[in-house]
Design a protein around this motif. Structure first.
Motif, PDB file in Angstrom:
ATOM      1  N   VAL A   7      16.493  15.635  69.145  1.00  0.00           N
ATOM      2  CA  VAL A   7      15.799  14.680  68.285  1.00  0.00           C
ATOM      3  C   VAL A   7      15.193  15.177  66.962  1.00  0.00           C
ATOM      4  N   LEU A   8      14.361  16.194  67.432  1.00  0.00           N
ATOM      5  CA  LEU A   8      13.783  17.263  66.090  1.00  0.00           C
ATOM      6  C   LEU A   8      14.792  17.637  65.425  1.00  0.00           C
ATOM      7  N   HIS A   9      15.710  18.434  65.911  1.00  0.00           N
ATOM      8  CA  HIS A   9      16.756  19.134  65.243  1.00  0.00           C
ATOM      9  C   HIS A   9      17.763  18.119  64.302  1.00  0.00           C
ATOM     10  N   GLY A  30      14.499   9.558  62.135  1.00  0.00           N
ATOM     11  CA  GLY A  30      13.509   9.594  61.713  1.00  0.00           C
ATOM     12  C   GLY A  30      12.337   8.755  62.102  1.00  0.00           C
ATOM     13  N   ALA A  58      16.564  14.959  63.433  1.00  0.00           N
ATOM     14  CA  ALA A  58      16.011  14.231  62.467  1.00  0.00           C
ATOM     15  C   ALA A  58      15.566  15.032  61.317  1.00  0.00           C
ATOM     16  N   THR A  59      15.716  16.331  61.426  1.00  0.00           N
ATOM     17  CA  THR A  59      15.263  17.186  60.095  1.00  0.00           C
ATOM     18  C   THR A  59      16.428  17.507  59.452  1.00  0.00           C
TER      19      THR A  59
END
Lengths: 192, 192
Positions: A166-168, A102, A170-171
């Motif tokens: 990271v996006l995968h 995050g 972190a969500t």
């Protein structure tokens, strides 16, 4: 007032960073209020902000520390290994990794909305890219890499995969087949 | 009070969505205040929130529309083409694409912090993955795809690249060699 040595200052600074990292990881940037930072560090806001100008500076210092650790791992084991470590941490963590991720996303958001932050961050970001590039160049010389595509393109390919991971994570999406996806990523830069 | 037909309601709803999309793209979710939404739509807040319960619902409706458009493109031309289009838009836009990408990041941030939003979004997200998977399965049957790795892994590989591209462009980083990086991505799922 007693004199404080530089070593003592450095040690205190280090303690604050460690406690703040946990606090940002647990609550996210916005949720890590000054009150919570006080609780986490066991210090007053006055003492904390004697070492770091404000919460922003504290967050940046944590993020820079993380980036420096990442550069070390990239130099030693490569960016794909950083991704494997991240995936493993996400699988086994009690939520703190999601918090750390995050913070990575928070860095991303502020890169977009805060030019001053973006300028300060650019140097760190460049250091990670540089470490990735240097490692790929060594692998290229060792004949391990594919040679039909330039090292710069392969560097940016690995960074794209890293950003995607990271996006995968972190969500909070499930890891799914990501471990095998990373095999595909690794294979794509190697000589067939 | 005059009766309003369903067609008129639908048309009004469509107008609000189009204007709100521009407003979110320009100012981001938080910057798109109710006042700015009023200016963009030329309607009062009362009229806007007659059609959408609140700003959240309006944002979700815009994001769902975008996701539906994406599903159509994926069905027709594949996820790599969606990425190429996105890259081209980022190169040529006057900043609106960065805004749209910002909304994508905003979706990501809220997936993490807002379980109710995450639940509503899951269906849309699944539709994009499903369209990608179906297309890869057709390509697999046509003998175009590599067959040493399962279609599910290749689907998630493409999604990882897509997520990476969104994060890269949304944070305003330069396109660099991304066009050639997408060649590497495309090639990695094909039969050698």
């Amino acid at each position: 007032m007693p004199r404080v040595s530089q070593d003592q200052l450095d040690a205190r600074r280090h303690e604050i960073l460690a406690a703040a990292r946990g606090c940002f990881a647990r609550y996210g940037y916005e949720g890590a209020t000054v009150r919570r930072l006080e609780e986490a560090t066991g210090l007053s806001r006055g003492a904390i902000f004697h070492h770091f100008r404000d919460k922003d500076s504290l967050f940046l210092a944590v993020a820079e520390d993380d980036a420096a650790a990442m550069v070390t791992t990239v130099r030693r084991n490569g960016l794909v290994q950083v991704m494997r470590d991240l995936l493993e941490q996400a699988r086994t963590s009690d939520g703190d990794t999601a918090g750390w991720l995050g913070s990575q996303l928070e860095v991303s958001r502020r890169l977009r909305t805060d030019p001053a932050f973006a300028k300060r961050w650019a140097e760190r970001s460049a250091a990670i890219a540089e470490a990735t590039r240097e490692r790929l160049e060594r692998q290229h010389e060792a004949g391990v890499l594919r040679d039909d595509v330039g090292v710069e393109v392969l560097t940016q390919f690995l960074e794209l995969a890293y950003d995607g991971l990271v996006l995968h994570l972190a969500t909070g999406r499930p890891a799914g087949e990501l471990s095998r996806v990373l095999d595909v990523v690794e294979e794509a830069v190697r000589r067939p």
